[in-house]
Design a protein around this motif. Structure first.
Motif, PDB file in Angstrom:
ATOM      1  N   GLU A  48       0.834  -1.201   0.000  1.00  0.00           N
ATOM      2  CA  GLU A  48       0.000   0.000   0.000  1.00  0.00           C
ATOM      3  C   GLU A  48       0.869   1.251   0.000  1.00  0.00           C
ATOM      4  O   GLU A  48       1.914   1.289   0.647  1.00  0.00           O
ATOM      5  N   SER A  49       0.407   2.275  -0.722  1.00  0.00           N
ATOM      6  CA  SER A  49       1.170   3.524  -0.740  1.00  0.00           C
ATOM      7  C   SER A  49       0.949   4.290   0.564  1.00  0.00           C
ATOM      8  O   SER A  49      -0.014   4.056   1.290  1.00  0.00           O
ATOM      9  N   CYS A  50       1.859   5.194   0.825  1.00  0.00           N
ATOM     10  CA  CYS A  50       1.798   6.033   2.020  1.00  0.00           C
ATOM     11  C   CYS A  50       2.032   7.474   1.577  1.00  0.00           C
ATOM     12  O   CYS A  50       2.959   7.757   0.817  1.00  0.00           O
ATOM     13  N   SER A  51       1.163   8.381   2.011  1.00  0.00           N
ATOM     14  CA  SER A  51       1.399   9.798   1.765  1.00  0.00           C
ATOM     15  C   SER A  51       1.251  10.533   3.091  1.00  0.00           C
ATOM     16  O   SER A  51       0.500  10.099   3.976  1.00  0.00           O
ATOM     17  N   LEU A  52       1.982  11.622   3.233  1.00  0.00           N
ATOM     18  CA  LEU A  52       1.991  12.315   4.518  1.00  0.00           C
ATOM     19  C   LEU A  52       2.426  13.749   4.335  1.00  0.00           C
ATOM     20  O   LEU A  52       2.970  14.126   3.301  1.00  0.00           O
TER      21      LEU A  52
END
Length: 178
Positions: A48-52
């Protein structure tokens, strides 16, 4: 001072103070690098991608002890008001930082308005639209747009679609750090 707000996925954090945590949407991390700390962060998932958002702030004084904190925030409160997640005193359920800065999140339904009240004279407020679109102080902003506002005590935020927005209330001028 480092503030991390996950938007999607999960972020794994590890540091030389012995902290090892996974940070997800609905949580905020505040860390003082202070007199020194080693840390690493990476996507906690192989699929899964992660953005922050990770915001670095110059502290108001040198020599502070390194510190790490992570907290859940009440997502339901975001639907009702500006919810402060970081502030200089760590009041309420906000985490403390070593700067005269307040970070607040809110979710505003399309067609609604929520005013933001500046926290301190001499600060400016930077609004960042995480999701949706809004009119902030008369300016149209879309997803991932930002706008800095200064010299206003009350700032109007009108949602033109369902909107998730961050307000960073920060000093416009920093004192000289010895």
């Amino acid at each position: 001072e480092i503030v991390t707000i996950p938007l999607t996925g999960a972020l794994e954090h590890q540091d030389s103070m012995g902290n090892k945590e996974v940070l997800r949407m609905g949580e905020v991390q505040a860390m003082s690098a202070g007199t020194g700390v080693f840390h690493s962060e990476y996507n906690a998932s192989a699929t899964e991608s992660c953005s922050l958002l990770q915001i670095w702030i110059i502290p108001e004084r040198r020599g502070v002890e390194p510190r790490y904190e992570q907290r859940f925030y009440d997502v339901a409160k975001l639907e009702q008001e500006w919810h402060t997640v970081v502030n200089p005193m760590g009041q309420g359920d906000a985490m403390p930082i070593h700067q005269q800065a307040w970070f607040s999140l809110t979710k505003i339904p399309q067609g609604s308005e929520r005013n933001y009240t500046a926290k301190r004279k001499g600060n400016g407020v930077y609004f960042f639209v995480i999701e949706g679109s809004a009119e902030v102080a008369g300016h149209d902003l879309a997803r991932r747009d930002g706008l800095g506002v200064a010299e206003l005590d009350q700032i109007s935020v009108k949602a033109t679609s369902d909107t998730f927005i961050l307000a960073m209330d920060v000093p416009l001028r920093l004192p000289t750090i010895a």
